[in-house]
Scaffold this motif. Structure first.
Motif, PDB file in Angstrom:
ATOM      1  N   LEU A   1       0.978  -1.170  -0.136  1.00  0.00           N
ATOM      2  CA  LEU A   1      -0.027  -0.275  -0.039  1.00  0.00           C
ATOM      3  C   LEU A   1       0.979   1.324   0.070  1.00  0.00           C
ATOM      4  CD1 LEU A   1      -2.866  -0.870   2.530  1.00  0.00           C
ATOM      5  CD2 LEU A   1      -3.072  -0.595   0.034  1.00  0.00           C
ATOM      6  N   ASP A   2       1.913   1.241   0.836  1.00  0.00           N
ATOM      7  CA  ASP A   2       2.769   2.512   0.589  1.00  0.00           C
ATOM      8  C   ASP A   2       3.552   2.641  -0.512  1.00  0.00           C
ATOM      9  OD1 ASP A   2       2.206   2.938   3.334  1.00  0.00           O
ATOM     10  OD2 ASP A   2       4.306   1.825   4.100  1.00  0.00           O
ATOM     11  N   GLN A   3       3.955   1.536  -1.021  1.00  0.00           N
ATOM     12  CA  GLN A   3       4.748   1.682  -2.492  1.00  0.00           C
ATOM     13  C   GLN A   3       3.439   2.267  -3.446  1.00  0.00           C
ATOM     14  OE1 GLN A   3       6.151  -1.933  -4.007  1.00  0.00           O
ATOM     15  NE2 GLN A   3       7.180  -1.103  -5.719  1.00  0.00           N
ATOM     16  N   ALA A   4       2.160   1.688  -3.492  1.00  0.00           N
ATOM     17  CA  ALA A   4       1.023   2.207  -4.298  1.00  0.00           C
ATOM     18  C   ALA A   4       0.956   3.629  -4.065  1.00  0.00           C
ATOM     19  CB  ALA A   4      -0.098   1.300  -4.187  1.00  0.00           C
ATOM     20  N   MET A   5       0.935   4.107  -3.140  1.00  0.00           N
ATOM     21  CA  MET A   5       0.758   5.431  -2.755  1.00  0.00           C
ATOM     22  C   MET A   5       1.809   6.297  -3.215  1.00  0.00           C
ATOM     23  SD  MET A   5      -2.239   6.193  -1.432  1.00  0.00           S
ATOM     24  CE  MET A   5      -1.990   7.720  -0.492  1.00  0.00           C
ATOM     25  N   ARG A   6       3.292   5.709  -3.050  1.00  0.00           N
ATOM     26  CA  ARG A   6       4.368   6.532  -3.692  1.00  0.00           C
ATOM     27  C   ARG A   6       4.316   6.488  -5.000  1.00  0.00           C
ATOM     28  NH1 ARG A   6       7.406   3.447  -0.329  1.00  0.00           N
ATOM     29  NH2 ARG A   6       8.091   2.201  -2.167  1.00  0.00           N
ATOM     30  N   MET A   7       3.828   5.250  -5.531  1.00  0.00           N
ATOM     31  CA  MET A   7       3.794   5.461  -7.162  1.00  0.00           C
ATOM     32  C   MET A   7       2.823   6.248  -7.732  1.00  0.00           C
ATOM     33  SD  MET A   7       4.609   1.447  -7.552  1.00  0.00           S
ATOM     34  CE  MET A   7       4.808   1.544  -9.607  1.00  0.00           C
ATOM     35  N   LYS A   8       1.520   6.477  -7.080  1.00  0.00           N
ATOM     36  CA  LYS A   8       0.374   7.048  -7.267  1.00  0.00           C
ATOM     37  C   LYS A   8       0.864   8.613  -7.119  1.00  0.00           C
ATOM     38  CE  LYS A   8      -4.371   8.205  -6.189  1.00  0.00           C
ATOM     39  NZ  LYS A   8      -4.143   9.684  -6.528  1.00  0.00           N
ATOM     40  N   GLN A   9       1.754   9.093  -6.239  1.00  0.00           N
ATOM     41  CA  GLN A   9       2.184  10.365  -6.281  1.00  0.00           C
ATOM     42  C   GLN A   9       3.009  10.637  -7.124  1.00  0.00           C
ATOM     43  OE1 GLN A   9       3.568  10.536  -2.120  1.00  0.00           O
ATOM     44  NE2 GLN A   9       1.981  10.996  -1.095  1.00  0.00           N
ATOM     45  N   GLU A  10       4.104   9.801  -7.462  1.00  0.00           N
ATOM     46  CA  GLU A  10       4.936   9.930  -8.574  1.00  0.00           C
ATOM     47  C   GLU A  10       4.012  10.134  -9.896  1.00  0.00           C
ATOM     48  OE1 GLU A  10       7.606   6.739  -8.801  1.00  0.00           O
ATOM     49  OE2 GLU A  10       8.557   7.295  -6.601  1.00  0.00           O
ATOM     50  N   ALA A  11       3.164   9.427 -10.123  1.00  0.00           N
ATOM     51  CA  ALA A  11       2.393   9.291 -11.413  1.00  0.00           C
ATOM     52  C   ALA A  11       1.840  10.719 -11.511  1.00  0.00           C
ATOM     53  CB  ALA A  11       1.519   8.203 -11.481  1.00  0.00           C
ATOM     54  N   ASP A  12       1.201  11.050 -10.387  1.00  0.00           N
ATOM     55  CA  ASP A  12       0.651  12.450 -10.363  1.00  0.00           C
ATOM     56  C   ASP A  12       1.393  13.690 -10.655  1.00  0.00           C
ATOM     57  OD1 ASP A  12      -1.794  11.159  -9.777  1.00  0.00           O
ATOM     58  OD2 ASP A  12      -1.878  11.671  -7.550  1.00  0.00           O
ATOM     59  N   THR A  13       2.527  13.655 -10.031  1.00  0.00           N
ATOM     60  CA  THR A  13       3.544  14.393 -10.259  1.00  0.00           C
ATOM     61  C   THR A  13       3.844  14.440 -11.856  1.00  0.00           C
ATOM     62  OG1 THR A  13       4.438  14.232  -7.948  1.00  0.00           O
ATOM     63  CG2 THR A  13       5.924  15.272  -9.650  1.00  0.00           C
TER      64      THR A  13
END
Length: 188
Positions: free
Chosen positions: A78-90
């Motif tokens: 879940l943490d990795q998914a959140m990081r990846m989502k934030q990176e994708a949003d960025t």
């Protein structure tokens, strides 16, 4: 006789067997016999204790470890998914910002190119107009020269024609100077 003695032995064992079965039928099933209840309870408690210790010391820690490992893995996923989502949003935000900048730059370049083309077209139009005006002026000069030359020729032609007509009509020779002065007064 041989058969009879074997049969007799078998009969004897059969009677003993029947006695044993009858004696056994009169007895109570041992787990339900209250005489043996305390020993059964004792062994039940010992078996349950060993079973409880085995489960609490061996099986439960293993299951707990597996559950904890799964919980940790799920949390890290879940943490990795959140990081990846934030990176994708960025990345999407950066892409959209760069796209907007590129559109603005393209619009600016297109306007500048349009203005430059208008200026070039205006300069070319002016140059063409100047060349055409120069050619028109040259053409008018040539036309004027040709007209003047033609008018000079018209005067001499008119003189000759007038002399020829007068001679044929009235059969008189007129002086060229007289004809020339008459034609000049008529503006030929």
């Amino acid at each position: 006789m041989f058969i009879a003695s074997a049969y007799a032995q078998n009969t004897e064992t059969s009677i003993e067997h029947i006695k044993k079965v009858a004696e056994h039928a009169n007895r109570v099933f041992p787990p339900f016999d209250f005489v043996h209840f305390s020993s059964h309870f004792f062994w039940l408690a010992i078996s349950f204790g060993f079973f409880y210790l085995f489960i609490s010391r061996v099986i439960a820690p293993r299951i707990g470890g597996v559950i904890e490992t799964r919980r940790d893995r799920i949390a890290s996923d879940l943490d990795q998914a959140m990081r990846m989502k934030q990176e994708a949003d960025t990345v999407v935000e950066t892409y959209e910002r760069e796209l907007a900048e590129a559109r603005l730059k393209a619009h600016t370049i297109a306007q500048a190119a349009g203005e430059e083309l208008k200026q070039k077209a205006e300069l070319e139009r002016k140059e063409i107009e100047e060349r055409l005006e120069k050619k028109l002026a040259d053409a008018e000069k040539q036309i004027a020269k040709i007209r003047d030359k033609a008018m000079q020729n018209v005067g001499s032609i008119a003189e000759e024609v007038t002399l020829g007509i007068v001679k044929k009509l009235i059969d008189v020779d007129i002086n060229k100077e007289t004809v020339r002065s008459v034609i000049k007064t008529a503006n030929y």
